[in-house]
Scaffold this motif. Structure first.
Motif, PDB file in Angstrom:
ATOM      1  N   ASP A   1       0.819  -1.588  -0.325  1.00  0.00           N
ATOM      2  CA  ASP A   1       0.049  -0.090  -0.330  1.00  0.00           C
ATOM      3  C   ASP A   1       1.170   1.093   0.056  1.00  0.00           C
ATOM      4  OD1 ASP A   1      -2.239   2.068   0.387  1.00  0.00           O
ATOM      5  OD2 ASP A   1      -2.793   0.944   2.640  1.00  0.00           O
ATOM      6  N   GLY A   2       1.237   1.998  -1.285  1.00  0.00           N
ATOM      7  CA  GLY A   2       1.719   3.108  -1.125  1.00  0.00           C
ATOM      8  C   GLY A   2       3.162   3.213  -0.587  1.00  0.00           C
ATOM      9  N   LEU A   3       4.347   1.456  -1.169  1.00  0.00           N
ATOM     10  CA  LEU A   3       5.209   1.722  -1.012  1.00  0.00           C
ATOM     11  C   LEU A   3       6.077   2.125  -1.627  1.00  0.00           C
ATOM     12  CD1 LEU A   3       6.735   0.196   1.789  1.00  0.00           C
ATOM     13  CD2 LEU A   3       6.928  -1.949  -0.266  1.00  0.00           C
ATOM     14  N   SER A   4       7.587   2.939  -1.382  1.00  0.00           N
ATOM     15  CA  SER A   4       8.111   4.216  -2.072  1.00  0.00           C
ATOM     16  C   SER A   4       9.387   4.307  -1.568  1.00  0.00           C
ATOM     17  CB  SER A   4       7.705   5.326  -1.977  1.00  0.00           C
ATOM     18  OG  SER A   4       8.153   5.765  -2.559  1.00  0.00           O
ATOM     19  N   PHE A   5       9.890   4.215  -2.116  1.00  0.00           N
ATOM     20  CA  PHE A   5      11.787   3.632  -1.751  1.00  0.00           C
ATOM     21  C   PHE A   5      13.049   4.355  -2.586  1.00  0.00           C
ATOM     22  CE2 PHE A   5      10.863  -0.673  -1.687  1.00  0.00           C
ATOM     23  CZ  PHE A   5      11.602  -1.000  -2.259  1.00  0.00           C
ATOM     24  N   THR A   6      14.100   4.638  -2.107  1.00  0.00           N
ATOM     25  CA  THR A   6      15.048   4.476  -3.106  1.00  0.00           C
ATOM     26  C   THR A   6      16.811   4.062  -2.750  1.00  0.00           C
ATOM     27  OG1 THR A   6      14.311   6.198  -4.627  1.00  0.00           O
ATOM     28  CG2 THR A   6      16.960   5.948  -5.105  1.00  0.00           C
ATOM     29  N   VAL A   7      17.602   3.030  -3.697  1.00  0.00           N
ATOM     30  CA  VAL A   7      18.043   2.484  -3.163  1.00  0.00           C
ATOM     31  C   VAL A   7      19.520   3.030  -4.099  1.00  0.00           C
ATOM     32  CG1 VAL A   7      17.033  -0.121  -2.447  1.00  0.00           C
ATOM     33  CG2 VAL A   7      18.215   0.544  -4.449  1.00  0.00           C
ATOM     34  N   GLU A   8      20.538   3.178  -3.005  1.00  0.00           N
ATOM     35  CA  GLU A   8      21.595   3.766  -3.469  1.00  0.00           C
ATOM     36  C   GLU A   8      22.548   2.569  -4.113  1.00  0.00           C
ATOM     37  OE1 GLU A   8      21.876   6.217  -4.021  1.00  0.00           O
ATOM     38  OE2 GLU A   8      19.844   7.511  -3.202  1.00  0.00           O
ATOM     39  N   LYS A   9      23.536   2.572  -4.636  1.00  0.00           N
ATOM     40  CA  LYS A   9      24.370   1.496  -4.877  1.00  0.00           C
ATOM     41  C   LYS A   9      25.267   1.588  -3.761  1.00  0.00           C
ATOM     42  CE  LYS A   9      27.858   1.501  -9.071  1.00  0.00           C
ATOM     43  NZ  LYS A   9      28.338   1.920 -10.088  1.00  0.00           N
TER      44      LYS A   9
ATOM     45  N   SER B   1      -0.698   0.328  -9.588  1.00  0.00           N
ATOM     46  CA  SER B   1      -0.622   0.912  -9.805  1.00  0.00           C
ATOM     47  C   SER B   1       1.179   1.440  -8.905  1.00  0.00           C
ATOM     48  CB  SER B   1      -1.964   2.295  -9.285  1.00  0.00           C
ATOM     49  OG  SER B   1      -0.970   2.055  -7.791  1.00  0.00           O
ATOM     50  N   GLY B   2       1.587   2.396  -9.908  1.00  0.00           N
ATOM     51  CA  GLY B   2       3.020   2.988  -9.897  1.00  0.00           C
ATOM     52  C   GLY B   2       3.958   2.764 -10.704  1.00  0.00           C
ATOM     53  N   THR B   3       5.037   2.530 -10.496  1.00  0.00           N
ATOM     54  CA  THR B   3       6.701   2.256 -10.716  1.00  0.00           C
ATOM     55  C   THR B   3       7.206   1.350 -10.245  1.00  0.00           C
ATOM     56  OG1 THR B   3       7.538   4.544 -10.883  1.00  0.00           O
ATOM     57  CG2 THR B   3       5.978   4.003 -12.732  1.00  0.00           C
ATOM     58  N   VAL B   4       8.774   0.841 -10.610  1.00  0.00           N
ATOM     59  CA  VAL B   4       9.824   0.713 -10.195  1.00  0.00           C
ATOM     60  C   VAL B   4      10.161   0.931 -11.464  1.00  0.00           C
ATOM     61  CG1 VAL B   4      10.988  -1.714  -9.736  1.00  0.00           C
ATOM     62  CG2 VAL B   4       8.332  -1.464  -9.013  1.00  0.00           C
ATOM     63  N   LYS B   5      11.594   1.259 -11.364  1.00  0.00           N
ATOM     64  CA  LYS B   5      12.104   2.326 -12.195  1.00  0.00           C
ATOM     65  C   LYS B   5      13.917   1.534 -11.437  1.00  0.00           C
ATOM     66  CE  LYS B   5      11.024   5.163 -14.137  1.00  0.00           C
ATOM     67  NZ  LYS B   5      11.034   6.954 -14.586  1.00  0.00           N
ATOM     68  N   ILE B   6      14.734   0.089 -12.369  1.00  0.00           N
ATOM     69  CA  ILE B   6      15.963  -0.564 -11.928  1.00  0.00           C
ATOM     70  C   ILE B   6      17.032   0.152 -12.902  1.00  0.00           C
ATOM     71  CG2 ILE B   6      17.298  -2.556 -11.661  1.00  0.00           C
ATOM     72  CD1 ILE B   6      14.759  -2.933 -10.178  1.00  0.00           C
ATOM     73  N   ASN B   7      17.445   0.886 -12.310  1.00  0.00           N
ATOM     74  CA  ASN B   7      19.215   1.717 -13.032  1.00  0.00           C
ATOM     75  C   ASN B   7      18.470   1.769 -13.617  1.00  0.00           C
ATOM     76  OD1 ASN B   7      21.926   1.821 -13.287  1.00  0.00           O
ATOM     77  ND2 ASN B   7      22.227   0.206 -14.586  1.00  0.00           N
TER      78      ASN B   7
END
Length: 306
Positions: free
Chosen positions: A4-12, A41-47
């Motif tokens: 439910d509305g999970l959002s995060f970014t991971v660093e190299k 819904s939402g997006t996932v971007k890998i690299n």
């Protein structure tokens, strides 16, 4: 709803831990990230590549170890890894050398010629990790990589994951806090499909260190103890119940701002003629933080459903 509305970014170059109770949404999130299932819904971007609109480019950046490794048990380890290298389009002339490198990196030399079905749980997990490494993807996604391993195998897997983090960004999930806190640079605690907390193990401890727990066992009556405790300002909450020894009570306290009230409390109780049998002051651990965060999130989710 699983997530439910999970959002995060991971660093190299970091190791990120997904921590949460069973059913929190960890595996679902990882399945969405790898393109195994589609999000509503939402997006996932890998690299930089969207997993839905550019799946081939995005998946090329991912090595995935599901909770149950996708092993073909009638193959030897070596045959299986060559097969995975072909699936992942490793150039034919490079496959043998590539597989040899990964077998060496995951310490599978002893098992390379054995049938996978005859391997121990630890070697099967290593083989699953080896297939995730084929093609040297930038991101490794590991779902419960240490489940079912014995203590020695867990230590070996932790060391291997740390070594891999030099060249890969790693995201691993677990519901066992000790695994995550021992190996991860950053922890994300999720519950009920929502992000309950995010930060390094030290940051999470510092963030939640606003309270200290105390346990006191005294001889006396509950009403008398309540009257004394009302005069001590730093106490946020208390629970009083009968203790094991005849005529004694056990007092559990939540104390604000990490305050040390032992001296003040001792003087007050002694002055009221209530002998102290024991007194313990407990700093909050990551386990306490985890239980509090996931418990609160679960209660909120239950209230919303109601």
């Amino acid at each position: 709803m699983a997530v439910d509305g999970l959002s995060f970014t991971v660093e190299k170059g970091q190791i990120y831990g997904f921590l949460g109770p069973n059913g929190a949404g960890k595996s679902t999130t990882m399945n969405i990230m790898t393109g195994y299932i589609a999000a509503s819904s939402g997006t996932v971007k890998i690299n930089g590549f969207d997993i839905l609109t550019e799946p081939e480019k995005a998946k090329k950046c991912i090595g995935y170890l599901p909770e149950i490794p996708p092993l073909y048990t009638d193959m030897t380890v070596y045959e299986y890894l060559l097969f995975v290298a072909e699936l992942k389009k490793v150039p034919k002339k490079e496959r043998v050398h590539h597989v040899d490198e990964i077998i060496d990196k995951t310490q599978l030399e002893e098992a390379a010629g054995r049938l996978i079905r005859n391997l121990s749980k630890g070697y099967k997990q290593r083989t699953g990790l080896a297939q995730a490494l084929i093609g040297y993807p930038e991101v490794l996604i590991l779902d419960e990589p240490m489940v079912g391993l014995d203590p020695k195998q867990i230590l070996e897997m932790r060391d291997l994951i740390r070594e891999l983090s030099v060249e890969h960004t790693i995201l691993l999930s677990s519901h066992i806090l000790s695994e995550v806190s021992a190996v991860c640079d950053h922890i994300m605690i999720i519950s009920g499909g929502k992000l309950a907390a995010s930060g390094s193990p030290e940051e999470l401890q510092e963030r939640m260190q606003g309270r200290t727990k105390m346990e006191v066992v005294v001889l006396g009556e509950k009403e008398q103890a309540e009257e004394i405790l009302q005069g001590i300002g730093q106490i946020i909450s208390c629970m009083i119940e009968p203790a094991e020894e005849s005529g004694s009570i056990r007092i559990e306290l939540d104390v604000a701002d990490n305050a040390d009230i032992r001296k003040e409390l001792s003087v007050a109780l002694a002055g009221a003629g209530m002998p102290i049998l024991s007194m313990n002051r407990q700093e909050r651990t990551l386990e306490d933080i985890f239980l509090e965060l996931t418990g609160e999130a679960a209660q909120e989710a239950e209230c919303m459903r109601a």
